[in-house]
Design an enzyme around this catalytic site. Structure first.
Site, PDB file in Angstrom:
ATOM      1  N   LYS A 161       0.843  -1.183   0.000  1.00 48.17           N
ATOM      2  CA  LYS A 161       0.000   0.000   0.000  1.00 48.17           C
ATOM      3  C   LYS A 161       0.884   1.240   0.000  1.00 48.17           C
ATOM      4  O   LYS A 161       1.776   1.370   0.815  1.00 48.17           O
ATOM      5  CB  LYS A 161      -0.876  -0.022   1.257  1.00 48.17           C
ATOM      6  CG  LYS A 161      -2.006   0.961   1.238  1.00 48.17           C
ATOM      7  CD  LYS A 161      -3.038   0.603   2.293  1.00 48.17           C
ATOM      8  CE  LYS A 161      -4.208   1.554   2.234  1.00 48.17           C
ATOM      9  NZ  LYS A 161      -5.272   1.163   3.143  1.00 48.17           N
ATOM     10  N   GLU A 213     -20.015  -6.242  10.233  1.00 46.90           N
ATOM     11  CA  GLU A 213     -20.953  -5.542  11.114  1.00 46.90           C
ATOM     12  C   GLU A 213     -21.994  -6.496  11.678  1.00 46.90           C
ATOM     13  O   GLU A 213     -22.403  -6.370  12.832  1.00 46.90           O
ATOM     14  CB  GLU A 213     -21.662  -4.414  10.348  1.00 46.90           C
ATOM     15  CG  GLU A 213     -20.778  -3.211  10.054  1.00 46.90           C
ATOM     16  CD  GLU A 213     -19.860  -3.456   8.871  1.00 46.90           C
ATOM     17  OE1 GLU A 213     -20.061  -4.474   8.173  1.00 46.90           O
ATOM     18  OE2 GLU A 213     -18.954  -2.643   8.661  1.00 46.90           O
ATOM     19  N   ARG A 244     -25.841  -2.689   7.286  1.00 46.88           N
ATOM     20  CA  ARG A 244     -25.492  -4.058   6.941  1.00 46.88           C
ATOM     21  C   ARG A 244     -25.834  -5.028   8.058  1.00 46.88           C
ATOM     22  O   ARG A 244     -26.057  -6.200   7.825  1.00 46.88           O
ATOM     23  CB  ARG A 244     -23.990  -4.118   6.650  1.00 46.88           C
ATOM     24  CG  ARG A 244     -23.560  -5.346   5.966  1.00 46.88           C
ATOM     25  CD  ARG A 244     -22.143  -5.174   5.545  1.00 46.88           C
ATOM     26  NE  ARG A 244     -22.095  -4.675   4.177  1.00 46.88           N
ATOM     27  CZ  ARG A 244     -21.092  -4.863   3.351  1.00 46.88           C
ATOM     28  NH1 ARG A 244     -20.042  -5.517   3.764  1.00 46.88           N
ATOM     29  NH2 ARG A 244     -21.115  -4.386   2.145  1.00 46.88           N
TER      30      ARG A 244
END
Lengths: 706, 185
Positions: free
Chosen positions: A351, A437, A465
């Site tokens: 990254k 979640e 969600r």
């Protein structure tokens, strides 16, 4: 310094330039990249790769300038593609340094984007980017380079792929882990319609921790439709990729499996040996060996790949995600196969690759504001008050110091929810479950049944969600889980995917839930204490993105529990009552101040609770005023609806009361600055004053308001 | 400006791969040519740490030295810098030097390793010891990966040719057969 060095090279070693070890073709290229002979090129090829000098100026990008759409990349050679990748990197850093946004995720996938667009024929071939914050190179290569300076701003490009914006954006994303599902849908649709295009879903290792990714892989294995899944593994599972003290260790068992995949030397040696033997035997034995090889793969191969194989995806990898040649080779080979079925290509990237300040930063510069490209230092202005998130974290820590049953749960958002601070203080009482979640909610319910006091800090839009878990696992059983809904209301640059418009509606309709919203940071701290004290039913409180208003805080940052179902009156007036919920109370105060200039003294009240409503307060407001306006930063079906319902049931609308509910409009508000969004939504103080004036029969003054 | 003279006791920090540059060499190279010119002209890179001298410099011999020369030089240096014979206050530095000497000798006495080292030197890359090993390991790992996915692609190609035979009852296979209108053996 390095600059001095190569100047010396240029002058003294001019001869060595010509006899450079690179091929003549590339030497010619080197000439092209150098705009003027004396100054060193900002983007140049060195022995072991391309190097970019990140100065503050716009980088010269001769090759990228020729690419407006992916079709312009078709005839580039691999060396050209590598140069293109270097120029893309420079362009991204330059653009994001001026606009702010997501930086390092895009830098990590530059080579992947270049390879995908070179090999596949978008937009007929579909590329779906999971989450989408890494799609900046994709946007640059698909005709939006000229508008990149407007990204995440009002009327500019969206920060995530958006189908309305371009035909090259195959699917709108923003919440994670949806790419494989969408990709499978597109693949099956293609099959049913008899088309022949390819579908590629790019998903990260963080998004892989969500259940939906497995649901999709399971289904794709069963259906056996041609689908390419690229697993972009950069070992950054949680966001923003760091705790207070440094890089976050990946959560979850999956990361371990992926690591093992990357490093299974034992397996490799075994296969090498086997291959050598079969080569020597040769001929038909080779066929048999191939079959044995297949079985052996399943039995002896690294543990992670069998996971994907079991789900029915063919695993290829790991692959160096920064090697354009490798990526192009693999994609071309897979594309050429008639019936590969679902294939998972595991690429390993870094990254922030190619931009040293991002590589060195603990959080890898995942999301940034404007910064200086040379050093990577961000220009963070010092706000007068802290963000609500910060107040939440501090107040929760104070509560947890007094009560050791308080625990905190979040879903891979340690920085975004402020629970990184909680984690540092109470490392054993803070749980990061990954992007899950649904699991977070039920997990919290389980904790609460054992007598602990869980605080679930999930963004308002992300809790969508886990809604069934809130209804069925928490509310139905009346289990005391506390929900802290950050980013409630409009959120600015992230746009409608992250907008928390619906939480009042979906929480307040649940029978057992206590629903409250603070008007400022002090109220927030009190509500945290209130929630900690509610031990017989679930509760929630919402707070917006942004900073507090600077009111005095309670002593020691420790709140005092409020009386449940009681609001407060901030300003007394007559004829007109403004009943605000949450941060809109401040807007009501501003509106009341401006109305005073028109000779109107409005009552301003802070409802504090949407459930249970302060019946006494509303009754008195309804009885003592002609006009009652409720204001909230939420969709229809929330606070305003509950007040309306209460008034009708109690006969309070049968007399002379004029009731108006101001809510978010029935459409999605596009990304932009917070002020622009509020204006667009019609919830600024000016809009409230205008509503009052028109109700009072003074429409001309309403129109003339500034 | 760093000149390539190694004072006893100075340590060499690992070189960052991306900023491959060398130091100006004091020892006149036996091999003439443009490569040398380029080497001479390069200055040390400040960023990323200091760069060490070559193994030849450490042993105090010329680059074209024979195996005998290398052995002799190593023995001489080792006798001087061995931790057991060095004065106590210089023990730490001498130990470090000794380890560097050992590595230098190991590399230069093995012909294949020496060849590889000379090649790197020619390109102006001077690796400190640990980073070269890491670089090697990384290269090895990456090439292992490459072998592996090449195998995987081959297997997939083989499988994909037979994928849509009538035995395969998956939804995808059925639809593909319909679409292509052919039945594959």
């Amino acid at each position: 310094m390095a600059a001095l060095a190569s100047q010396m090279v240029a002058h003294v070693g001019a001869s060595c330039f010509f006899s450079s070890r690179r091929s003549g073709f590339n030497a010619k290229k080197q000439f092209r990249v150098r705009a003027d002979g004396d100054r060193k090129a900002m983007i140049r090829k060195e022995n072991n790769g391309w190097k970019v000098d990140f100065s503050g100026e716009k980088p010269p990008t001769p090759l990228l300038d020729t690419v407006n759409y992916p079709i312009h990349m078709k005839n580039l050679s691999v060396q050209d593609l590598e140069q293109l990748a270097a120029e893309l990197r420079a362009d991204i850093v330059y653009t994001v340094s001026n606009t702010g946004g997501h930086l390092s995720a895009s830098l990590g996938v530059v080579e992947l984007t270049v390879a995908l667009h070179h090999v596949f024929n978008t937009p007929d071939d579909r590329i779906i980017w999971d989450v989408g914050h890494q799609a900046y190179p994709h946007k640059i290569l698909t005709g939006r380079r000229s508008r990149m300076h407007t990204i995440r701003q009002t009327s500019g490009l969206a920060g995530f792929p958006k189908r309305d914006e371009s035909v090259y954006d195959a699917f709108g994303v923003g919440h994670s882990s949806t790419s494989i599902s969408a990709g499978l849908g597109m693949a099956v649709g293609r099959d049913l319609l008899g088309k022949k295009n390819h579908v590629v879903s790019v998903i990260g290792d963080g998004a892989m921790t969500a259940g939906q990714a497995y649901e999709a892989m399971n289904n794709s294995g069963y259906l056996d439709s041609n689908l390419i899944v690229v697993l972009n593994d950069n070992k950054q599972v949680s966001l923003p990729t760091a705790t207070i003290d440094g890089p976050a260790t990946p959560v979850g068992a999956l990361s371990g499996a992926l690591t093992k995949l990357q490093a299974s030397t034992k397996f490799r040696k075994l296969r090498e040996a086997a291959k050598n033997i079969t080569k020597q035997i040769g001929g038909p034995a080779h066929e048999v060996a191939a079959k044995v090889d297949e079985y052996a793969r399943g039995m002896i191969s690294a543990s992670g790949s069998t996971l994907f194989e079991e789900l029915g995806l063919y695993y290829i990898g790991p692959v160096d995600g920064h090697n354009v040649e490798d990526l192009v080779t693999i994609f071309q080979k897979v594309k050429a196969m008639p019936a590969p079925g679902p294939v998972l290509i595991h690429i390993v990237t870094e990254k922030g690759k190619g931009y040293p300040p991002a590589e060195a930063a603990a959080d890898k510069m995942h999301g940034v504001v404007k910064f200086d490209p040379k050093t990577g230092k961000q220009f963070k202005s010092k706000p007068s008050a802290l963000a609500y998130t910060q107040y939440f974290a501090e107040a929760l820590i104070k509560e947890a110091e007094v009560d050791d049953k308080i625990v905190a749960i979040h879903a891979a958002m340690g920085g975004g929810t402020g629970l990184n601070y909680f984690q540092k203080k109470f490392p054993d009482r803070c749980f990061d479950v990954g992007i899950a979640e649904q699991h977070a909610v039920t997990f919290a319910a389980g904790l609460a049944t054992e007598g602990l006091k869980p605080f679930c800090a999930i963004y308002s839009s992300f809790l969508q969600r886990g809604y069934d878990q809130v209804v069925h696992d928490v509310d139905l059983q009346k289990i005391p889980v506390r929900f802290a809904l950050d980013r409630a209301g409009l959120v600015g640059a992230d746009g409608p995917t992250h907008c928390g418009a619906f939480d009042i509606t979906y929480m307040a309709c649940l029978p057992n839930m206590v629903v409250m919203a603070p008007a400022d940071e002090a109220e927030l701290m009190h509500m945290i204490a209130t929630a900690a004290a509610i031990d017989d039913r679930p509760s929630c409180f919402r707070f917006p993105r942004g900073s507090g208003i600077g009111v005095p805080l309670p002593l020691n940052n420790k709140g005092i529990p409020l009386e449940i179902g009681k609001g407060r009156i901030l300003m007394e007036g007559n004829r007109v009552a403004l009943l605000g919920y949450g941060s809109m109370v401040q807007t009501c105060v501003k509106a009341a101040d401006s109305l005073r200039n028109h000779g109107i003294t409005a009552t301003v009240a802070d409802a504090r609770f949407c459930k249970p409503l302060d019946a006494e307060l509303i009754r008195s407001l309804a009885n003592e005023h002609e006009i009652l306006i409720t204001v909230e930063e939420g969709s229809i079906g929330g606070f305003g609806s509950h007040v309306c319902h209460f008034l009708t049931l109690n006969g309070l609308l049968d007399k002379n009361l004029k009731l108006r509910s101001m809510v978010l409009p029935d459409r999605y508000i596009d990304h932009g600055s917070p002020q622009d969004q509020i204006e667009e939504a019609g919830l600024s103080s000016r809009h409230i004053s205008a509503t009052v004036l028109s109700l009072l029969g003074r429409p001309k003054e309403a129109l003339q308001l500034q | 400006m760093r000149c390539g003279v190694i004072l006893p006791g100075t340590s060499t920090a690992p070189v960052h791969l991306r900023h491959g540059a060398g130091t100006v060499s004091w020892i006149p190279p036996k091999r003439p040519g443009l490569r040398a010119a380029g080497l001479k002209a390069r200055a040390a890179v400040e960023e990323g740490g200091r760069v060490g001298a070559s193994f030849y410099d450490l042993l105090g011999i010329s680059e074209g030295g024979s195996l005998e020369e290398i052995k002799r030089a190593y023995k001489k240096m080792a006798r001087k810098y061995h931790p057991d014979v060095s004065p106590p206050d210089l023990a730490g530095e001498h130990t470090r030097r000794f380890i560097e000497l050992q590595e230098a000798y190991e590399t230069l006495s093995d012909p294949s390793r020496r060849a590889r080292y000379d090649k790197d030197l020619a390109r102006g890359l001077r690796f400190a010891f640990s980073s070269r090993r890491r670089f090697d390991q990384e290269l090895e790992e990456k090439s292992a990966w490459k072998n592996r996915w090449q195998d995987q692609l081959e297997t997939l190609k083989r499988r994909s040719v037979q994928r849509d035979s009538t035995e395969n009852l998956s939804w995808g296979a059925r639809i593909r057969r319909q679409r292509d209108g052919v039945s594959i053996e």
